[in-house]
Scaffold this motif. Structure first.
Motif, PDB file in Angstrom:
ATOM      1  N   SER A 363      44.214  49.711  10.554  1.00  0.00           N
ATOM      2  CA  SER A 363      44.860  50.866  11.186  1.00  0.00           C
ATOM      3  C   SER A 363      46.355  50.938  10.889  1.00  0.00           C
ATOM      4  N   GLY A 364      46.880  49.968  10.159  1.00  0.00           N
ATOM      5  CA  GLY A 364      48.288  50.006   9.788  1.00  0.00           C
ATOM      6  C   GLY A 364      48.590  51.215   8.925  1.00  0.00           C
ATOM      7  N   THR A 365      49.756  51.809   9.089  1.00  0.00           N
ATOM      8  CA  THR A 365      50.083  53.055   8.401  1.00  0.00           C
ATOM      9  C   THR A 365      49.971  52.940   6.885  1.00  0.00           C
ATOM     10  N   ASP A 366      50.566  51.920   6.294  1.00  0.00           N
ATOM     11  CA  ASP A 366      50.520  51.767   4.837  1.00  0.00           C
ATOM     12  C   ASP A 366      49.101  51.484   4.355  1.00  0.00           C
ATOM     13  N   VAL A 367      48.394  50.630   5.095  1.00  0.00           N
ATOM     14  CA  VAL A 367      47.012  50.305   4.721  1.00  0.00           C
ATOM     15  C   VAL A 367      46.146  51.545   4.793  1.00  0.00           C
ATOM     16  N   ALA A 368      46.319  52.334   5.865  1.00  0.00           N
ATOM     17  CA  ALA A 368      45.537  53.558   6.037  1.00  0.00           C
ATOM     18  C   ALA A 368      45.849  54.570   4.939  1.00  0.00           C
ATOM     19  N   ALA A 369      47.103  54.651   4.543  1.00  0.00           N
ATOM     20  CA  ALA A 369      47.484  55.577   3.474  1.00  0.00           C
ATOM     21  C   ALA A 369      46.808  55.190   2.166  1.00  0.00           C
ATOM     22  N   ASN A 370      46.788  53.900   1.865  1.00  0.00           N
ATOM     23  CA  ASN A 370      46.122  53.430   0.651  1.00  0.00           C
ATOM     24  C   ASN A 370      44.612  53.659   0.726  1.00  0.00           C
ATOM     25  N   PHE A 371      44.060  53.456   1.939  1.00  0.00           N
ATOM     26  CA  PHE A 371      42.632  53.697   2.144  1.00  0.00           C
ATOM     27  C   PHE A 371      42.297  55.157   1.830  1.00  0.00           C
ATOM     28  N   ALA A 372      43.131  56.078   2.330  1.00  0.00           N
ATOM     29  CA  ALA A 372      42.902  57.499   2.094  1.00  0.00           C
ATOM     30  C   ALA A 372      42.939  57.813   0.603  1.00  0.00           C
ATOM     31  N   LYS A 373      43.884  57.235  -0.099  1.00  0.00           N
ATOM     32  CA  LYS A 373      44.026  57.491  -1.534  1.00  0.00           C
ATOM     33  C   LYS A 373      42.827  56.960  -2.310  1.00  0.00           C
TER      34      LYS A 373
END
Length: 452
Positions: A363-373
């Motif tokens: 749920s970390g912001t950077d991790v979630a952003a990479n997950f979305a990509k």
């Protein structure tokens, strides 16, 4: 497969099975083979499109914590459910499961497959989630009431128990259009109104009657109801009158003037369904669109990842929220986000603290952003500008937003699949009229009210 919001037949079958076979979980102990290694976890998912993103996150998690996470996918959904059931019998479950939010998580929780996370999700963790879904996975008062129904799939849960935290969020009612087919029909931009959408359908269908229509997995009975009719009805009637469609008063229900109006509008799609839509699953309808067999497809924010898996490039697709009628009560209606999938901690995990660290890490912001990509799916975490253009359909006020999470105006025990089956006789099957369909929906809903 991505299921419509709320219950389905698979969950009923799962609940019946788990009630008989999963009572020995506590006695079995252990989770997969990870219990013997304090720095190794295992997670299962039913979404192949998430595997690459999860494994990339797992590599980063190992670098930061020294804990290894093994990711395995079992697809489609029915295979996943069977895998969980058979592994539960032997006590060979993983540490973490990806689950369908606010449905499957409750079934697993009621059966003892997953652990109760009540009071284990601090504000520092839950505060990362979008406001509308931060409590997803929690047995609310409404959900507890539903659990007490005779045919509930999650009997035995208690109010305020929590069986998952959000992983992905999104909404239904997103329309995908094939840019090439639009251009061939002289269409250069996304339809802004329901009327323009119908005009676009007419244009693409006229250009190519065989492949110019719209596909939707109508074999799953609730899709037409929840993904098209309900957002359309909310925009046409407004929040209050939309709720009355499901009420006890015939003056405002589906048999009323308002009910006939929205059913007639929905019926306007009938000439443009892709042939055989009534026999297609959601995945099959999306595959047909990716293969060029339709000009439009109705799905959700999650559909883009599946289209890419099936060879369609994101740049070849135009995506927009289901348009509102230009003269409706809410011409600028927004679509409310819901939690689509979540993360559950299995009750037999021998490393619950490490497992929760992994769940929180995702749920970390950077991790979630990479997950979305990596996955082309929308994470549950707030990402601001990092969210895709589809998130534009989420922007609205409480009064202008169609929120599929709000169901308190419907009668207890209401089954949207049964309502969807009635609706299918109107369109695509053409066996009934708007007035006849409205009368049958009215009778169905009234029966739920009288038997509560």
């Amino acid at each position: 497969m991505r299921i419509p919001f709320a219950g389905n037949v698979r969950l009923v079958a799962l609940a019946a099975t788990t009630a008989l076979t999963l009572t020995t979980l506590a006695a079995c102990g252990g989770s997969s083979d990870s219990g013997s290694d304090s720095t190794s976890l295992e997670m299962w998912t039913f979404k192949q499109s998430h595997v690459g993103a999860l494994r990339a996150a797992a590599e980063q998690f190992k670098e930061e914590t020294g804990i290894t996470v093994k990711i395995e996918a079992y697809t489609p959904d029915d295979v996943y459910a069977t895998k969980v059931q058979s592994s539960a019998k032997t006590g060979n479950l993983p540490d973490v499961l990806e689950v369908h939010s606010d449905g499957e998580d409750f079934v697993f929780g009621a059966a003892g497959v997953t652990a109760d996370l009540q009071d284990q999700i601090p504000d520092s963790w839950s505060g990362r989630f979008q406001e509308a879904i931060k409590a997803s996975g929690t047995v609310t008062a409404q959900k507890f009431k539903e659990s007490q129904a005779k045919d509930s799939t999650f009997k035995g849960v208690e109010q305020d128990q929590r069986f998952s935290v959000p992983l992905t969020a999104g909404t239904f009612g997103i329309v995908y259009a094939n840019k090439r087919k639009l251009a061939e029909a002289g269409i250069t931009k996304a339809p802004a109104t329901w009327e323009e959408f119908l005009e676009a359908l007419e244009a693409t269908h006229h250009k190519d009657p065989k492949t110019g229509g719209v596909s939707l997995g109508l074999k799953v009975k609730a899709t037409g109801l929840t993904w098209v009719l309900q957002p359309l009805a909310y925009a046409q009637l407004g929040k209050e009158n939309y709720g009355k469609l499901f009420g006890e008063d015939k003056a405002g229900d589906f048999s009323s003037t308002n009910g006939n109006k929205v059913l007639s509008m929905y019926d306007e799609i009938t000439p443009y369904w892709m042939p055989g839509s009534q026999s297609l699953t959601i995945d099959e309808a999306d595959q047909a669109f990716a293969q060029g067999k339709s000009a439009f497809a109705v799905g959700g924010t999650f559909t883009l990842a599946f289209l890419q898996q099936n060879g369609m490039k994101a740049d070849d697709v135009l995506a927009f929220g289901m348009p509102s009628p230009k003269d409706g009560a809410i011409p600028d209606r927004a679509l409310g986000p819901i939690a689509l999938t979540g993360l559950s901690l299995t009750a037999t995990s021998e490393q619950p603290e490490n497992a929760k660290k992994w769940m929180e890490f995702l749920s970390g912001t950077d991790v979630a952003a990479n997950f979305a990509k990596e996955s082309a799916d929308l994470p549950a975490t707030e990402l601001g500008a990092a969210l895709t253009s589809m998130m534009e359909s989420f922007k609205g006020t409480p009064e202008t937003t169609y929120d599929p999470n709000l169901n308190d105006f419907r009668p207890p025990g209401y089954d949207q699949d049964r309502a969807g089956e009635v609706l299918a006789d109107l369109t695509p099957l053409g066996k009934d009229s708007p007035a006849g369909t409205g009368g049958k929906l009215s009778e169905l809903i009234r029966n739920y009210w009288t038997t509560q």
